[in-house]
Design a protein around this motif. Structure first.
Motif, PDB file in Angstrom:
ATOM      1  N   VAL A 177       8.150   4.003  -0.279  1.00 56.45           N
ATOM      2  CA  VAL A 177       6.832   3.611   0.218  1.00 56.45           C
ATOM      3  C   VAL A 177       6.482   2.220  -0.296  1.00 56.45           C
ATOM      4  O   VAL A 177       6.515   1.969  -1.509  1.00 56.45           O
ATOM      5  N   ALA A 178       6.151   1.336   0.623  1.00 65.80           N
ATOM      6  CA  ALA A 178       5.695  -0.007   0.268  1.00 65.80           C
ATOM      7  C   ALA A 178       4.299  -0.208   0.824  1.00 65.80           C
ATOM      8  O   ALA A 178       4.018   0.173   1.964  1.00 65.80           O
ATOM      9  N   VAL A 179       3.421  -0.808   0.015  1.00 59.86           N
ATOM     10  CA  VAL A 179       2.041  -1.067   0.438  1.00 59.86           C
ATOM     11  C   VAL A 179       1.771  -2.567   0.374  1.00 59.86           C
ATOM     12  O   VAL A 179       1.953  -3.191  -0.675  1.00 59.86           O
ATOM     13  N   ASP A 180       1.358  -3.120   1.498  1.00 57.86           N
ATOM     14  CA  ASP A 180       0.898  -4.508   1.525  1.00 57.86           C
ATOM     15  C   ASP A 180      -0.509  -4.528   0.946  1.00 57.86           C
ATOM     16  O   ASP A 180      -1.447  -4.035   1.559  1.00 57.86           O
ATOM     17  N   ASN A 181      -0.640  -5.131  -0.227  1.00 62.21           N
ATOM     18  CA  ASN A 181      -1.901  -5.108  -0.969  1.00 62.21           C
ATOM     19  C   ASN A 181      -2.650  -6.433  -0.862  1.00 62.21           C
ATOM     20  O   ASN A 181      -3.538  -6.713  -1.669  1.00 62.21           O
ATOM     21  N   THR A 182      -2.308  -7.245   0.139  1.00 57.81           N
ATOM     22  CA  THR A 182      -2.860  -8.593   0.224  1.00 57.81           C
ATOM     23  C   THR A 182      -4.374  -8.587   0.384  1.00 57.81           C
ATOM     24  O   THR A 182      -5.091  -9.303  -0.322  1.00 57.81           O
ATOM     25  N   LEU A 183      -4.877  -7.806   1.314  1.00 55.21           N
ATOM     26  CA  LEU A 183      -6.305  -7.861   1.610  1.00 55.21           C
ATOM     27  C   LEU A 183      -7.154  -7.278   0.485  1.00 55.21           C
ATOM     28  O   LEU A 183      -8.270  -7.736   0.232  1.00 55.21           O
ATOM     29  N   ALA A 184      -6.627  -6.302  -0.214  1.00 56.76           N
ATOM     30  CA  ALA A 184      -7.399  -5.687  -1.295  1.00 56.76           C
ATOM     31  C   ALA A 184      -7.296  -6.477  -2.590  1.00 56.76           C
ATOM     32  O   ALA A 184      -8.264  -6.557  -3.344  1.00 56.76           O
ATOM     33  N   SER A 185      -6.116  -7.023  -2.879  1.00 57.54           N
ATOM     34  CA  SER A 185      -5.765  -7.648  -4.153  1.00 57.54           C
ATOM     35  C   SER A 185      -5.622  -6.563  -5.209  1.00 57.54           C
ATOM     36  O   SER A 185      -6.165  -5.454  -5.053  1.00 57.54           O
ATOM     37  N   PRO A 186      -4.918  -6.845  -6.297  1.00 52.98           N
ATOM     38  CA  PRO A 186      -4.768  -5.808  -7.337  1.00 52.98           C
ATOM     39  C   PRO A 186      -6.067  -5.432  -8.031  1.00 52.98           C
ATOM     40  O   PRO A 186      -6.132  -4.412  -8.707  1.00 52.98           O
ATOM     41  N   LEU A 187      -7.113  -6.229  -7.847  1.00 50.17           N
ATOM     42  CA  LEU A 187      -8.414  -5.847  -8.383  1.00 50.17           C
ATOM     43  C   LEU A 187      -9.162  -4.933  -7.425  1.00 50.17           C
ATOM     44  O   LEU A 187     -10.166  -4.328  -7.792  1.00 50.17           O
ATOM     45  N   GLY A 188      -8.686  -4.824  -6.204  1.00 46.00           N
ATOM     46  CA  GLY A 188      -9.296  -3.933  -5.234  1.00 46.00           C
ATOM     47  C   GLY A 188      -8.662  -2.558  -5.209  1.00 46.00           C
ATOM     48  O   GLY A 188      -9.348  -1.550  -5.056  1.00 46.00           O
ATOM     49  N   GLN A 189      -7.337  -2.520  -5.342  1.00 46.65           N
ATOM     50  CA  GLN A 189      -6.649  -1.232  -5.402  1.00 46.65           C
ATOM     51  C   GLN A 189      -5.285  -1.438  -6.055  1.00 46.65           C
ATOM     52  O   GLN A 189      -4.738  -2.542  -6.050  1.00 46.65           O
ATOM     53  N   ARG A 190      -4.737  -0.355  -6.596  1.00 48.72           N
ATOM     54  CA  ARG A 190      -3.439  -0.412  -7.268  1.00 48.72           C
ATOM     55  C   ARG A 190      -2.504   0.602  -6.608  1.00 48.72           C
ATOM     56  O   ARG A 190      -2.467   1.769  -6.991  1.00 48.72           O
ATOM     57  N   PRO A 191      -1.745   0.172  -5.615  1.00 45.79           N
ATOM     58  CA  PRO A 191      -0.892   1.101  -4.860  1.00 45.79           C
ATOM     59  C   PRO A 191       0.108   1.860  -5.724  1.00 45.79           C
ATOM     60  O   PRO A 191       0.423   3.019  -5.423  1.00 45.79           O
ATOM     61  N   LEU A 192       0.621   1.238  -6.786  1.00 47.13           N
ATOM     62  CA  LEU A 192       1.613   1.923  -7.610  1.00 47.13           C
ATOM     63  C   LEU A 192       1.005   3.138  -8.301  1.00 47.13           C
ATOM     64  O   LEU A 192       1.691   4.141  -8.527  1.00 47.13           O
ATOM     65  N   GLU A 193      -0.274   3.065  -8.635  1.00 49.88           N
ATOM     66  CA  GLU A 193      -0.952   4.204  -9.239  1.00 49.88           C
ATOM     67  C   GLU A 193      -1.221   5.306  -8.220  1.00 49.88           C
ATOM     68  O   GLU A 193      -1.480   6.451  -8.592  1.00 49.88           O
ATOM     69  N   LEU A 194      -1.152   4.958  -6.942  1.00 40.21           N
ATOM     70  CA  LEU A 194      -1.410   5.918  -5.863  1.00 40.21           C
ATOM     71  C   LEU A 194      -0.125   6.476  -5.270  1.00 40.21           C
ATOM     72  O   LEU A 194      -0.166   7.150  -4.241  1.00 40.21           O
ATOM     73  N   GLY A 195       1.014   6.175  -5.903  1.00 42.90           N
ATOM     74  CA  GLY A 195       2.265   6.781  -5.483  1.00 42.90           C
ATOM     75  C   GLY A 195       3.236   5.886  -4.754  1.00 42.90           C
ATOM     76  O   GLY A 195       4.329   6.332  -4.380  1.00 42.90           O
ATOM     77  N   ALA A 196       2.885   4.628  -4.523  1.00 44.07           N
ATOM     78  CA  ALA A 196       3.793   3.721  -3.832  1.00 44.07           C
ATOM     79  C   ALA A 196       4.941   3.300  -4.740  1.00 44.07           C
ATOM     80  O   ALA A 196       4.803   3.245  -5.966  1.00 44.07           O
ATOM     81  N   ASP A 197       6.085   2.989  -4.132  1.00 42.20           N
ATOM     82  CA  ASP A 197       7.223   2.447  -4.871  1.00 42.20           C
ATOM     83  C   ASP A 197       7.118   0.941  -5.018  1.00 42.20           C
ATOM     84  O   ASP A 197       7.607   0.381  -6.007  1.00 42.20           O
ATOM     85  N   PHE A 198       6.501   0.297  -4.036  1.00 41.58           N
ATOM     86  CA  PHE A 198       6.349  -1.160  -4.046  1.00 41.58           C
ATOM     87  C   PHE A 198       4.904  -1.537  -3.732  1.00 41.58           C
ATOM     88  O   PHE A 198       4.293  -0.973  -2.825  1.00 41.58           O
ATOM     89  N   ALA A 199       4.365  -2.488  -4.477  1.00 40.62           N
ATOM     90  CA  ALA A 199       3.144  -3.187  -4.093  1.00 40.62           C
ATOM     91  C   ALA A 199       3.560  -4.603  -3.735  1.00 40.62           C
ATOM     92  O   ALA A 199       4.166  -5.306  -4.550  1.00 40.62           O
ATOM     93  N   VAL A 200       3.257  -4.997  -2.514  1.00 38.45           N
ATOM     94  CA  VAL A 200       3.698  -6.290  -1.989  1.00 38.45           C
ATOM     95  C   VAL A 200       2.468  -7.071  -1.550  1.00 38.45           C
ATOM     96  O   VAL A 200       1.510  -6.490  -1.040  1.00 38.45           O
ATOM     97  N   ALA A 201       2.481  -8.381  -1.749  1.00 39.10           N
ATOM     98  CA  ALA A 201       1.308  -9.156  -1.321  1.00 39.10           C
ATOM     99  C   ALA A 201       1.662 -10.618  -1.136  1.00 39.10           C
ATOM    100  O   ALA A 201       2.630 -11.129  -1.696  1.00 39.10           O
TER     101      ALA A 201
END
Length: 381
Positions: A177-201
């Motif tokens: 699972v990869a999550v594009d975190n660009t729009l949220a930014s790491p201060l908006g959400q943390r995909p790795l804490e939600l189960g993603a394998d990759f946070a990409v931005a």
């Protein structure tokens, strides 16, 4: 990294200003300057961390540590790699993890370059399935998939999906699972804490926030998968320059200040726009009546700086953009200077002709709101 920066108990502002700084050394700068080097002294066995400039650079290392502390504070099992652009980062995950015969599940309402990525994946013999972000529609396509790509909030429509629900379902089927975190930014959400394998931005956007750096990154928890991403970066050579990496790290120090100002103003502007009869299709995940608010409020700590809406016609949208004085007619988002564009001009998004994506900057909120309202009134004449 320093103990204080890694401490999961500190606030976002403290973490941002301390992230990635080396241990203090007397008479040395707190943030070392960019290291410009194609090669390094390398006598004897090549066992050190820095051998050749395409593989590693000390300036990258500091930045990678900083981003890792933001995406996954307090964790030692996360590796971060920086790239020359957001698309370089996206490509590194997709093309390092997928092979001919594999199945990838992508959003059909995401970043407008994804259709080009799909064409290339299919040219390599990879099956691509797509579904909208909203309603967790990608769930229905996961059987047999090797990789699920999530973009939430989606760009430019601002739909939100349940990252944990999708990640759990994908993992149960053996998919990454990869999550594009660009729009949220790491201060908006943390995909790795939600189960993603990759946070990409794309670090080009709010992470660096000044519209003067092209950058991307991948943060991941799976050592084998991240080794493949690193190998892809080496083979393709999609590396950032040391000056860009240093500028990005320097800019992260103000991330929390910028994000909080921009998010608060975006919500204020969205509420004002919701009262306009000539504005339809208004989307902002932080609005309590937005279709995405419920799930966004569960997994996001901040809702982002982008507001989208539709004006009656293409001509009206163009008059509106021309009338703005404090908002630049430009693509991209997340910068300290507000930008807006009629998204349909690019032809890659399934949006109405009058659809506007507006990125809220760091201007005084009352000034920005007044400028937008004045431009709406003038464009209606």
């Amino acid at each position: 990294m320093s103990d204080s920066a890694a401490d999961q108990g500190v606030g976002d502002g403290t973490r941002a200003v301390r992230a990635g700084l080396p241990e203090p050394v007397k008479y040395e700068p707190t943030l070392p300057g960019p290291v410009f080097a194609a090669h390094f002294h390398l006598p004897g066995d090549a066992t050190g961390p820095y051998k050749y400039g395409r593989d590693e650079n000390p300036t990258w290392t500091h930045l990678e540590h900083a981003i890792g502390e933001l995406e996954a504070p307090g964790r030692d099992d996360v590796e971060t790699l920086v790239f020359a652009s957001g698309m370089a980062a996206i490509s590194s995950v997709l093309f390092s993890q997928l092979r001919a015969g594999d199945v990838a599940v992508l959003p059909d309402d995401g970043y407008q370059v994804l259709p080009l990525v799909r064409e290339q994946l299919e040219a390599y013999g990879i099956e691509v399935r797509t579904a909208p972000t909203g309603g967790d529609a990608q769930l229905d396509l996961l059987d047999g998939a090797k990789l699920l790509w999530i973009e939430t909030p989606s760009n430019p429509g601002l739909d939100v999906c349940d990252i944990r629900r999708l990640a759990d379902a994908a993992r149960a089927r053996g998919a990454l699972v990869a999550v594009d975190n660009t729009l949220a930014s790491p201060l908006g959400q943390r995909p790795l804490e939600l189960g993603a394998d990759f946070a990409v931005a794309s670090g080009t956007k709010q992470l660096t926030g000044h519209g003067d750096v092209l950058l991307g990154y991948v943060a991941g928890t799976d050592a084998v998968a991240m080794a493949a991403v690193r190998r892809w970066r080496k083979v393709v050579g999609a590396i950032p320059g040391p000056m860009e990496a240093w500028l990005a790290h320097r800019s992260i120090a103000t991330l929390q200040l910028r994000v909080d100002r921009q998010n608060a103003t975006a919500l204020t502007l969205a509420k004002v726009l919701s009262e306009r009869a000539d504005v339809t299709g208004l989307r902002y995940p932080g609005l309590s009546d937005d279709p995405s608010y419920k799930i966004a409020s569960q997994q996001m700590r901040r809702y982002g700086c982008v507001v989208s809406f539709t004006l009656p016609t293409r001509a009206r949208a163009e008059r509106f953009l021309d009338a703005l004085r404090l908002v630049d007619d430009a693509t991209s988002f997340g910068g300290v200077r507000s930008t807006a564009e009629r998204r349909g001009r690019w032809g890659g998004d399934a949006v109405p002709e009058g659809f506007v994506r507006l990125s809220v900057g760091a201007e005084d909120p009352e000034d920005l709101v007044a400028d937008v309202l004045r431009a709406l009134d003038e464009s209606a004449r």
